[in-house]
Scaffold this motif. Structure first.
Motif, PDB file in Angstrom:
ATOM      1  N   ALA A 252       6.076  -1.990  -9.370  1.00 36.18           N
ATOM      2  CA  ALA A 252       6.771  -3.284  -9.363  1.00 36.18           C
ATOM      3  C   ALA A 252       7.184  -3.656  -7.941  1.00 36.18           C
ATOM      4  CB  ALA A 252       7.982  -3.242 -10.280  1.00 36.18           C
ATOM      5  N   ALA A 253       7.603  -2.670  -7.158  1.00 34.26           N
ATOM      6  CA  ALA A 253       7.950  -2.938  -5.760  1.00 34.26           C
ATOM      7  C   ALA A 253       6.709  -3.336  -4.965  1.00 34.26           C
ATOM      8  CB  ALA A 253       8.609  -1.718  -5.134  1.00 34.26           C
ATOM      9  N   ALA A 254       5.549  -2.747  -5.272  1.00 36.62           N
ATOM     10  CA  ALA A 254       4.305  -3.142  -4.606  1.00 36.62           C
ATOM     11  C   ALA A 254       3.973  -4.592  -4.925  1.00 36.62           C
ATOM     12  CB  ALA A 254       3.165  -2.221  -5.035  1.00 36.62           C
ATOM     13  N   LEU A 255       4.197  -5.000  -6.174  1.00 36.84           N
ATOM     14  CA  LEU A 255       3.969  -6.400  -6.538  1.00 36.84           C
ATOM     15  C   LEU A 255       4.949  -7.320  -5.812  1.00 36.84           C
ATOM     16  CD1 LEU A 255       3.306  -6.004 -10.371  1.00 36.84           C
ATOM     17  CD2 LEU A 255       1.634  -6.445  -8.551  1.00 36.84           C
ATOM     18  N   ALA A 256       6.192  -6.851  -5.645  1.00 37.06           N
ATOM     19  CA  ALA A 256       7.174  -7.639  -4.892  1.00 37.06           C
ATOM     20  C   ALA A 256       6.746  -7.763  -3.431  1.00 37.06           C
ATOM     21  CB  ALA A 256       8.551  -6.988  -4.992  1.00 37.06           C
ATOM     22  N   ALA A 257       6.171  -6.693  -2.867  1.00 36.92           N
ATOM     23  CA  ALA A 257       5.686  -6.744  -1.484  1.00 36.92           C
ATOM     24  C   ALA A 257       4.515  -7.706  -1.371  1.00 36.92           C
ATOM     25  CB  ALA A 257       5.283  -5.348  -1.017  1.00 36.92           C
ATOM     26  N   LEU A 258       3.624  -7.706  -2.366  1.00 35.91           N
ATOM     27  CA  LEU A 258       2.501  -8.654  -2.358  1.00 35.91           C
ATOM     28  C   LEU A 258       2.984 -10.093  -2.465  1.00 35.91           C
ATOM     29  CD1 LEU A 258      -0.246  -6.944  -4.546  1.00 35.91           C
ATOM     30  CD2 LEU A 258      -0.429  -7.645  -2.157  1.00 35.91           C
ATOM     31  N   ALA A 259       4.116 -10.284  -3.137  1.00 36.91           N
ATOM     32  CA  ALA A 259       4.686 -11.628  -3.268  1.00 36.91           C
ATOM     33  C   ALA A 259       5.384 -12.076  -1.997  1.00 36.91           C
ATOM     34  CB  ALA A 259       5.655 -11.666  -4.433  1.00 36.91           C
TER      35      ALA A 259
ATOM     36  N   GLY B 172       8.346   1.656 -11.466  1.00 33.91           N
ATOM     37  CA  GLY B 172       9.235   0.910 -10.571  1.00 33.91           C
ATOM     38  C   GLY B 172       8.614   0.711  -9.198  1.00 33.91           C
ATOM     39  N   MET B 173       7.897   1.717  -8.709  1.00 37.62           N
ATOM     40  CA  MET B 173       7.246   1.596  -7.401  1.00 37.62           C
ATOM     41  C   MET B 173       6.081   0.614  -7.451  1.00 37.62           C
ATOM     42  SD  MET B 173       7.364   5.371  -5.820  1.00 37.62           S
ATOM     43  CE  MET B 173       8.895   6.074  -5.283  1.00 37.62           C
TER      44      MET B 173
ATOM     45  N   GLN C  81      11.854  -6.012   2.545  1.00 37.54           N
ATOM     46  CA  GLN C  81      11.921  -4.611   2.132  1.00 37.54           C
ATOM     47  C   GLN C  81      13.165  -4.267   1.306  1.00 37.54           C
ATOM     48  OE1 GLN C  81      11.445  -1.723   5.234  1.00 37.54           O
ATOM     49  NE2 GLN C  81      10.757  -0.175   3.778  1.00 37.54           N
ATOM     50  N   PRO C  82      14.377  -4.753   1.650  1.00 33.90           N
ATOM     51  CA  PRO C  82      15.527  -4.447   0.789  1.00 33.90           C
ATOM     52  C   PRO C  82      15.339  -4.957  -0.648  1.00 33.90           C
ATOM     53  CG  PRO C  82      16.295  -5.230   2.903  1.00 33.90           C
ATOM     54  CD  PRO C  82      14.810  -5.425   2.883  1.00 33.90           C
ATOM     55  N   THR C  83      14.708  -6.100  -0.799  1.00 29.50           N
ATOM     56  CA  THR C  83      14.444  -6.634  -2.130  1.00 29.50           C
ATOM     57  C   THR C  83      13.425  -5.768  -2.857  1.00 29.50           C
ATOM     58  OG1 THR C  83      14.896  -8.852  -1.296  1.00 29.50           O
ATOM     59  CG2 THR C  83      13.797  -8.693  -3.428  1.00 29.50           C
ATOM     60  N   GLN C  84      12.412  -5.282  -2.139  1.00 29.76           N
ATOM     61  CA  GLN C  84      11.421  -4.388  -2.736  1.00 29.76           C
ATOM     62  C   GLN C  84      12.078  -3.106  -3.252  1.00 29.76           C
ATOM     63  OE1 GLN C  84       8.349  -3.629   0.170  1.00 29.76           O
ATOM     64  NE2 GLN C  84       8.231  -5.810   0.712  1.00 29.76           N
ATOM     65  N   ILE C  85      12.976  -2.544  -2.444  1.00 24.72           N
ATOM     66  CA  ILE C  85      13.684  -1.327  -2.849  1.00 24.72           C
ATOM     67  C   ILE C  85      14.539  -1.593  -4.086  1.00 24.72           C
ATOM     68  CG2 ILE C  85      15.455   0.334  -2.142  1.00 24.72           C
ATOM     69  CD1 ILE C  85      14.316   0.045   0.731  1.00 24.72           C
ATOM     70  N   THR C  86      15.197  -2.749  -4.116  1.00 28.46           N
ATOM     71  CA  THR C  86      16.015  -3.124  -5.259  1.00 28.46           C
ATOM     72  C   THR C  86      15.159  -3.280  -6.509  1.00 28.46           C
ATOM     73  OG1 THR C  86      17.575  -4.235  -3.780  1.00 28.46           O
ATOM     74  CG2 THR C  86      17.686  -4.805  -6.127  1.00 28.46           C
ATOM     75  N   VAL C  87      14.001  -3.929  -6.365  1.00 29.89           N
ATOM     76  CA  VAL C  87      13.088  -4.100  -7.495  1.00 29.89           C
ATOM     77  C   VAL C  87      12.626  -2.735  -8.003  1.00 29.89           C
ATOM     78  CG1 VAL C  87      10.784  -4.911  -8.152  1.00 29.89           C
ATOM     79  CG2 VAL C  87      12.331  -6.424  -6.911  1.00 29.89           C
ATOM     80  N   ALA C  88      12.268  -1.827  -7.091  1.00 21.00           N
ATOM     81  CA  ALA C  88      11.825  -0.486  -7.486  1.00 21.00           C
ATOM     82  C   ALA C  88      12.930   0.238  -8.247  1.00 21.00           C
ATOM     83  CB  ALA C  88      11.408   0.317  -6.263  1.00 21.00           C
ATOM     84  N   ALA C  89      14.157   0.133  -7.745  1.00 23.53           N
ATOM     85  CA  ALA C  89      15.274   0.826  -8.386  1.00 23.53           C
ATOM     86  C   ALA C  89      15.581   0.240  -9.758  1.00 23.53           C
ATOM     87  CB  ALA C  89      16.506   0.755  -7.491  1.00 23.53           C
TER      88      ALA C  89
ATOM     89  N   GLY D  60       0.821  -1.208   0.000  1.00 22.08           N
ATOM     90  CA  GLY D  60       0.000   0.000   0.000  1.00 22.08           C
ATOM     91  C   GLY D  60       0.855   1.257   0.000  1.00 22.08           C
ATOM     92  N   ASN D  61       1.941   1.234   0.793  1.00 21.14           N
ATOM     93  CA  ASN D  61       2.851   2.375   0.812  1.00 21.14           C
ATOM     94  C   ASN D  61       3.473   2.609  -0.562  1.00 21.14           C
ATOM     95  OD1 ASN D  61       2.403   2.826   3.529  1.00 21.14           O
ATOM     96  ND2 ASN D  61       4.107   1.531   4.183  1.00 21.14           N
ATOM     97  N   TRP D  62       3.868   1.520  -1.233  1.00 22.37           N
ATOM     98  CA  TRP D  62       4.451   1.648  -2.560  1.00 22.37           C
ATOM     99  C   TRP D  62       3.438   2.226  -3.560  1.00 22.37           C
ATOM    100  CZ3 TRP D  62       9.359   1.802  -3.295  1.00 22.37           C
ATOM    101  CH2 TRP D  62      10.233   1.062  -2.510  1.00 22.37           C
ATOM    102  N   LEU D  63       2.174   1.783  -3.458  1.00 30.22           N
ATOM    103  CA  LEU D  63       1.155   2.285  -4.381  1.00 30.22           C
ATOM    104  C   LEU D  63       0.821   3.750  -4.115  1.00 30.22           C
ATOM    105  CD1 LEU D  63      -1.281  -0.758  -4.753  1.00 30.22           C
ATOM    106  CD2 LEU D  63       0.439   0.080  -6.363  1.00 30.22           C
ATOM    107  N   VAL D  64       0.804   4.157  -2.836  1.00 32.16           N
ATOM    108  CA  VAL D  64       0.571   5.571  -2.510  1.00 32.16           C
ATOM    109  C   VAL D  64       1.714   6.428  -3.063  1.00 32.16           C
ATOM    110  CG1 VAL D  64       0.468   7.236  -0.618  1.00 32.16           C
ATOM    111  CG2 VAL D  64      -0.918   5.159  -0.533  1.00 32.16           C
ATOM    112  N   ALA D  65       2.945   5.969  -2.883  1.00 27.93           N
ATOM    113  CA  ALA D  65       4.101   6.710  -3.402  1.00 27.93           C
ATOM    114  C   ALA D  65       4.045   6.799  -4.932  1.00 27.93           C
ATOM    115  CB  ALA D  65       5.399   6.049  -2.950  1.00 27.93           C
ATOM    116  N   ALA D  66       3.637   5.707  -5.583  1.00 27.28           N
ATOM    117  CA  ALA D  66       3.506   5.722  -7.041  1.00 27.28           C
ATOM    118  C   ALA D  66       2.418   6.708  -7.465  1.00 27.28           C
ATOM    119  CB  ALA D  66       3.193   4.323  -7.566  1.00 27.28           C
ATOM    120  N   GLY D  67       1.313   6.743  -6.736  1.00 25.63           N
ATOM    121  CA  GLY D  67       0.241   7.692  -7.043  1.00 25.63           C
ATOM    122  C   GLY D  67       0.692   9.130  -6.887  1.00 25.63           C
ATOM    123  N   VAL D  68       1.489   9.410  -5.869  1.00 27.08           N
ATOM    124  CA  VAL D  68       2.013  10.762  -5.675  1.00 27.08           C
ATOM    125  C   VAL D  68       2.920  11.148  -6.843  1.00 27.08           C
ATOM    126  CG1 VAL D  68       3.557  12.159  -4.236  1.00 27.08           C
ATOM    127  CG2 VAL D  68       1.776  10.770  -3.174  1.00 27.08           C
TER     128      VAL D  68
END
Length: 140
Positions: free
Chosen positions: A35-42, A32-33, A46-54, A5-13
């Motif tokens: 994609a990180a939300a999808l990684a979080a759902l999977a 990218g954000m 968190q470090p992997t989510q940040i890496t996926v977003a980047a 949810g945090n990743w999706l809010v950041a993407a919306g902003v």
């Protein structure tokens, strides 16, 4: 709120901010954000989510930059009719002297030169380029 949810809010902003900038680069980072939300759902940490977003954000930005929408087309303003309204207009030249002349155009005297393939003969010419106060013309 969950990580996704945090990743999706950041993407919306970022998408909202992108509407004000007129570029697609913030949109690529927002992808990218997402994609990180999808990684979080999977269930990834968190470090992997940040890496996926980047990684996804940078890859999307590079792909955009290499696409036809990311390239800036550089046109010569002296020859662009969208920049200079004189390009494409007709003028009448009465006499030439060594490929140069002076004519009255839009209420002022202008220096006129022939473009490389034009022939110096009295008559109508089309403006193909404007260099300062000098009109470059071709036979019409």
């Amino acid at each position: 709120m969950a990580d996704w949810g945090n990743w999706l809010v950041a993407a919306g902003v970022l998408i909202a901010l992108e509407l004000f900038t007129g570029t697609f680069y913030l949109l690529m980072i927002a992808i990218g954000m997402v994609a990180a939300a999808l990684a979080a759902l999977a269930g990834l940490d968190q470090p992997t989510q940040i890496t996926v977003a980047a990684v996804v954000g940078v890859a999307a930005t590079v792909l955009l930059r290499r696409s036809r929408w990311g390239r800036r087309t550089r046109s010569d303003a002296t020859r662009d009719p969208n920049v200079n309204i004189d390009i494409g207009q007709d003028i009448v030249v009465d006499a030439w002297e060594h490929g140069r002349s002076r004519v009255m155009y839009r209420g002022a005297m202008w220096d006129v030169e022939l473009c490389p393939n034009a022939q110096a003969a009295a008559g109508r010419f089309k403006i193909v380029e404007v260099q300062g106060s000098r009109l470059i013309v071709a036979n019409s």
